[in-house]
Every structure is written in structure tokens, then in C-alpha cells.
Write a protein that holds these residues in place. Structure first.
Motif, PDB file in Angstrom:
ATOM      1  N   GLN A 131     -12.998  -1.614  -0.629  1.00 46.10           N
ATOM      2  CA  GLN A 131     -11.857  -2.977  -0.100  1.00 46.10           C
ATOM      3  C   GLN A 131     -10.627  -2.491  -0.437  1.00 46.10           C
ATOM      4  OE1 GLN A 131     -13.507  -6.494  -0.234  1.00 46.10           O
ATOM      5  NE2 GLN A 131     -11.569  -7.929   0.689  1.00 46.10           N
ATOM      6  N   ILE A 132      -9.904  -2.171   0.147  1.00 44.47           N
ATOM      7  CA  ILE A 132      -8.113  -2.103  -0.097  1.00 44.47           C
ATOM      8  C   ILE A 132      -7.574  -3.455  -0.011  1.00 44.47           C
ATOM      9  CG2 ILE A 132      -6.124  -0.681  -0.223  1.00 44.47           C
ATOM     10  CD1 ILE A 132      -8.638   0.734  -1.376  1.00 44.47           C
ATOM     11  N   SER A 133      -6.514  -4.133  -0.764  1.00 46.32           N
ATOM     12  CA  SER A 133      -5.592  -4.946  -0.223  1.00 46.32           C
ATOM     13  C   SER A 133      -4.872  -4.708   0.316  1.00 46.32           C
ATOM     14  CB  SER A 133      -4.700  -5.333  -1.490  1.00 46.32           C
ATOM     15  OG  SER A 133      -4.263  -4.829  -2.726  1.00 46.32           O
ATOM     16  N   ALA A 134      -4.177  -4.987   1.299  1.00 48.89           N
ATOM     17  CA  ALA A 134      -2.897  -4.653   1.969  1.00 48.89           C
ATOM     18  C   ALA A 134      -1.195  -4.306   1.155  1.00 48.89           C
ATOM     19  CB  ALA A 134      -2.785  -6.124   2.907  1.00 48.89           C
ATOM     20  N   THR A 135      -1.996  -5.552  -0.061  1.00 47.88           N
ATOM     21  CA  THR A 135      -0.581  -5.215  -0.896  1.00 47.88           C
ATOM     22  C   THR A 135      -0.543  -3.782  -1.720  1.00 47.88           C
ATOM     23  OG1 THR A 135       0.174  -7.108  -1.151  1.00 47.88           O
ATOM     24  CG2 THR A 135       0.842  -6.111  -2.797  1.00 47.88           C
TER      25      THR A 135
ATOM     26  N   ASP B  79      -1.690  -0.363  -0.463  1.00 47.97           N
ATOM     27  CA  ASP B  79      -1.326   0.734   0.904  1.00 47.97           C
ATOM     28  C   ASP B  79       0.127   0.118   0.905  1.00 47.97           C
ATOM     29  OD1 ASP B  79      -3.389   1.983   1.538  1.00 47.97           O
ATOM     30  OD2 ASP B  79      -3.879   0.733   2.811  1.00 47.97           O
TER      31      ASP B  79
ATOM     32  N   THR C 175      -5.994   3.916   0.279  1.00 47.05           N
ATOM     33  CA  THR C 175      -6.610   3.806   1.431  1.00 47.05           C
ATOM     34  C   THR C 175      -6.787   5.451   1.283  1.00 47.05           C
ATOM     35  OG1 THR C 175      -6.435   1.647   2.444  1.00 47.05           O
ATOM     36  CG2 THR C 175      -7.269   3.546   3.675  1.00 47.05           C
TER      37      THR C 175
ATOM     38  N   LYS D  53     -12.324  -7.485   9.755  1.00 48.45           N
ATOM     39  CA  LYS D  53     -11.415  -8.126   9.003  1.00 48.45           C
ATOM     40  C   LYS D  53     -11.471  -9.217   8.308  1.00 48.45           C
ATOM     41  CE  LYS D  53      -6.443  -7.475   8.042  1.00 48.45           C
ATOM     42  NZ  LYS D  53      -6.344  -6.817   6.898  1.00 48.45           N
TER      43      LYS D  53
ATOM     44  N   ASP E 197      -6.985 -10.569   3.337  1.00 52.75           N
ATOM     45  CA  ASP E 197      -5.661 -10.056   2.814  1.00 52.75           C
ATOM     46  C   ASP E 197      -5.925  -8.236   2.923  1.00 52.75           C
ATOM     47  OD1 ASP E 197      -2.624  -9.494   3.784  1.00 52.75           O
ATOM     48  OD2 ASP E 197      -2.608  -9.680   2.129  1.00 52.75           O
ATOM     49  N   SER E 198      -7.106  -7.696   3.289  1.00 48.95           N
ATOM     50  CA  SER E 198      -8.132  -6.684   2.614  1.00 48.95           C
ATOM     51  C   SER E 198      -9.014  -6.157   3.682  1.00 48.95           C
ATOM     52  CB  SER E 198      -8.562  -7.294   1.576  1.00 48.95           C
ATOM     53  OG  SER E 198      -9.575  -7.894   2.110  1.00 48.95           O
ATOM     54  N   ASP E 199      -8.466  -4.344   3.867  1.00 46.70           N
ATOM     55  CA  ASP E 199      -9.251  -3.539   4.878  1.00 46.70           C
ATOM     56  C   ASP E 199     -10.481  -3.497   4.225  1.00 46.70           C
ATOM     57  OD1 ASP E 199      -7.577  -4.276   7.000  1.00 46.70           O
ATOM     58  OD2 ASP E 199      -5.955  -2.405   6.313  1.00 46.70           O
ATOM     59  N   ARG E 200     -11.425  -3.824   4.257  1.00 46.79           N
ATOM     60  CA  ARG E 200     -12.533  -3.298   4.223  1.00 46.79           C
ATOM     61  C   ARG E 200     -13.342  -1.534   5.208  1.00 46.79           C
ATOM     62  NH1 ARG E 200     -17.602  -7.563   4.235  1.00 46.79           N
ATOM     63  NH2 ARG E 200     -16.592  -8.044   6.559  1.00 46.79           N
TER      64      ARG E 200
END
Length: 294
Positions: free
Chosen positions: A88-92, A94, A105, A264, A267-270
């Protein structure tokens, strides 16, 4: 008047290399040697058979035919195993500017793909496990390759013993007599040192050309029962050496490696990487193992 130095200075620019160093091995020798085969079920089966031993075959003239006793084929099976890696990566993470990678990512995806391939190699030759059918609460596990090779030679009389050329010859002879045609000797790195030492045996000569290069390696062993390419595998069982015919082994794929962007949740992508695979040895009587190695 005090000298103004960099220790007093504010706003200094950072100097961070754009190269990320990672020496973790990513080679997967057994997986690389095996061709792929598709399956459409989580439990898959195949059959193997053998001929009767050669025997005296002489009939009396005019005699009635004598019917042979027939033997059925042997059914083999294995199950597919689900391999997965998720992150899991936060939008920030990236969005910000980083050193050594354009997007976090993409960098973490590359790492995960390499790691799951290493897990696959370990499942093939790095563990000794029987097939686990699985349930709603227990994961399925494929039978490892050592579970699908019937023929083996113990390295010695102790609990563990070092690899010897004598035992390799025993293994090669047994494989030859049973009809196998192994072309690869797969060993752990430490046993590669022992094989390199085979050249020091009494009565053997090495040819040295007019060069300053010292060569102390055996990458092809030629014996009375065949030629074996020596392959080092960091992931395999340390107690085993595999004398194999790669054409008899298959990677069996129910679901190939795919990446899924999960639903989703904030505020992140998994991300999840999943594959469902197994291995198959076309004939358990093929190939040979040396076991009980130190």
C-alpha cells in the motif's frame, strides 16, 4: 571575528545519489529451466507407465499363446498454490520528488515481482513438503520437487555427509539404468566448491594454456553415464543435490502473475500481485537425488 563555516550555514543543498544499490540475488535456476503448462483445475493429475523387465522370450513351436499379466498406469497429482504479495502506497509518497526512482509505486512493484519469484523457487526446491489440499481456513501447498523424485542416494552413513564424486557416480548409474537422461546437476553453492575439487583427484590432468587466468571451476561434468551441466542454486535444500532432466519438469499455471489495483480505501493505493501455480514431474522414476548432504 568568527569564521562563517558550513556548520553555521542554513539552506545547504542535499547530495543524494540517484542509484539505489541492492545485491539481493534474483536468479531462479529451477524455475528458469522449466517450461510452462496450463491447467484448468486446482488439483491436476497425470499418468505414468513403465515396460516389463526384459526376460527370456522363447516359445515352443505350435504352442498356444500365453497371455501376459497387464499392469495399470500410475496416477499422479499435485495441487496449485496461491502466491501473493501486496503493498500500500500513500498518494503523497507517489507525488513527492524522490531519489533513485521516479514513482514509489513502480519501484515497490518491481521489488515485489522479484520477491514473489524467489518465493516460487523456494516452493519448488527450497523446502520438502507434501501436497496440502487446503480448506477454507488452510492454504493449499504444492508438493515440492523432491517429493516427486522416487530415486535417491544417501550421501553417507552419518546424519549428514559431504558430497563425493563416488556418490554422484552412483546416482548417475541408477538414473541411467532406470532410463533417465539427466543433463543438469543442481547443487547448493557450498557443493560447487566440492565439485571444483574433483579435478584434484589422483591421475587427472588439467590443461593450462599460456594465460594468466586461473580457472578453478567445473561447469560441465562428463562421466560414464552422461554429461551434467553444474548449476548453483542459492534457494534449494542444503541437504540435497538434484540430478535432473529439465524436459521432464513443468511449471503448471492455473493463474499467471497479475497485478490488481484493489478497491480504494482512503488516500492511498493498494496493489496485489497474485499467481496460482504448481510443478509437475512427468515421471517420478526419472531423475535422481543425493540426500543427507552436510
Amino acid at each position: 571575528m568568527a569564521t562563517y563555516t558550513t556548520y553555521n550555514q542554513v539552506g545547504k543543498a542535499e547530495d543524494v545519489s540517484d542509484i539505489i544499490t541492492d545485491i539481493t540475488p534474483t536468479d531462479t535456476p529451477m524455475s528458469t529451466l522449466m517450461k510452462s503448462e496450463k491447467t484448468h483445475a486446482r488439483v491436476f493429475e497425470w499418468q505414468e507407465d513403465s515396460l516389463a523387465n526384459a526376460a527370456v522370450n522363447a516359445a515352443i513351436e505350435g504352442a498356444d499363446a500365453s497371455m501376459a499379466t497387464l499392469s495399470p498406469t500410475t496416477m499422479r497429482s499435485n495441487v496449485t498454490q496461491i502466491l501473493t504479495k501486496a503493498f500500500q502506497i500513500s498518494a503523497t509518497a507517489d507525488a513527492i520528488k524522490t531519489y533513485g526512482r521516479a514513482k514509489e509505486t513502480a519501484y515497490q512493484m518491481g521489488k515485489a515481482l522479484k520477491e514473489i519469484k524467489r518465493d516460487q523457487e523456494r516452493a519448488f526446491v527450497g523446502v520438502s513438503q507434501a501436497a496440502v489440499t487446503g480448506s477454507a481456513s488452510a492454504a493449499r501447498k504444492m508438493a515440492s520437487i523432491d517429493q516427486m523424485i522416487t530415486n535417491s542416494t544417501d550421501a553417507g552413513s552419518n546424519a549428514t555427509d559431504p558430497l563425493t564424486e563416488a556418490k554422484l557416480l552412483v546416482a548417475g548409474q541408477d538414473a541411467f539404468e532406470k532410463g533417465s537422461d539427466p543433463s543438469v546437476l543442481m547443487v547448493k553453492p557450498a557443493d560447487g566448491l566440492i565439485i571444483a575439487g574433483f579435478t584434484a583427484a589422483s591421475g587427472r590432468n588439467r590443461e593450462f594454456a599460456s594465460t594468466k587466468t586461473l580457472v578453478n571451476v567445473i561447469d560441465l561434468y562428463v562421466g560414464p553415464f552422461g554429461e551434467y551441466k553444474v548449476v548453483l542454486n542459492r534457494h534449494q535444500l542444503t541437504t540435497h543435490a538434484f540430478l535432473i532432466d529439465p524436459s521432464m519438469f513443468k511449471q503448471v499455471v492455473l493463474r499467471p502473475y497479475t497485478r490488481t489495483l484493489l478497491a480504494k480505501n482512503g488516500d492511498s493505493d493498494r496493489h496485489q500481485i497474485v499467481a496460482e501455480i504448481s510443478c509437475k514431474h512427468s515421471s517420478f522414476a526419472d531423475s535422481h537425488m543425493i540426500t543427507g548432504l552436510s
